[in-house]
Design an enzyme around this catalytic site. Sequence first.
Site, PDB file in Angstrom:
ATOM      1  N   GLY A 124      -5.587  -3.011   0.156  1.00  0.00           N
ATOM      2  CA  GLY A 124      -4.403  -3.448  -0.686  1.00  0.00           C
ATOM      3  C   GLY A 124      -3.150  -2.878   0.188  1.00  0.00           C
ATOM      4  O   GLY A 124      -1.941  -2.967  -0.343  1.00  0.00           O
ATOM      5  N   HIS A 159       1.678   5.119   5.476  1.00  0.00           N
ATOM      6  CA  HIS A 159       2.523   5.781   4.497  1.00  0.00           C
ATOM      7  C   HIS A 159       1.393   6.298   3.503  1.00  0.00           C
ATOM      8  O   HIS A 159       0.278   5.790   3.413  1.00  0.00           O
ATOM      9  CB  HIS A 159       3.153   4.866   3.490  1.00  0.00           C
ATOM     10  CG  HIS A 159       2.496   3.443   3.023  1.00  0.00           C
ATOM     11  ND1 HIS A 159       2.562   2.285   4.004  1.00  0.00           N
ATOM     12  CD2 HIS A 159       2.097   3.208   2.058  1.00  0.00           C
ATOM     13  CE1 HIS A 159       1.727   1.585   3.361  1.00  0.00           C
ATOM     14  NE2 HIS A 159       1.512   1.833   2.174  1.00  0.00           N
TER      15      HIS A 159
END
Length: 113
Positions: free
Chosen positions: A92, A99
């Site tokens: 995803g 991050h």
Amino acid sequence: MNCLFCRIASGELPAKLVHEDDYLVAFHDINPQAPVHVLIVPRRHIATLNEVSADDDELVGAMLRRAAVIARNLGIAERGYRTVFNCNREAGQTVFHLHLHVLGGRPMHWPPG
Ligand code: AMP
Ligand code: ZN
């Protein structure tokens, strides 16, 4: 520079920052998936976890330790929280600048789906 998180890290685009230092910025996710949803981002562009090398051990360690500090500051450290690196399409990942998600403030499910 057309990377979204490079532009946030440089200050070119706004974000609700919760932390910044020479190596990292952390800010509230624009589309939060939990009452607390913060992203911790290195200032240096690294596309995915697959591009992290041994030279980055200190940086990645700093990201994880920063997650714990932010969780404490936002009052979710004791209840619990989740840290997530999504790597590439099937996980995803939509922004291809490394991050670390910090999610909390509600019960988390497992498996994550
Ligand atoms: P991922 O799907 O793991 O790549 O996570 C990317 C995250 O970035 C998603 O949770 C988005 O909601 C978030 N996001 C996208 N654009 C912004 C933005 N301008 N400011 C803050 N968060 C953003
Ligand atoms: Zn970038």
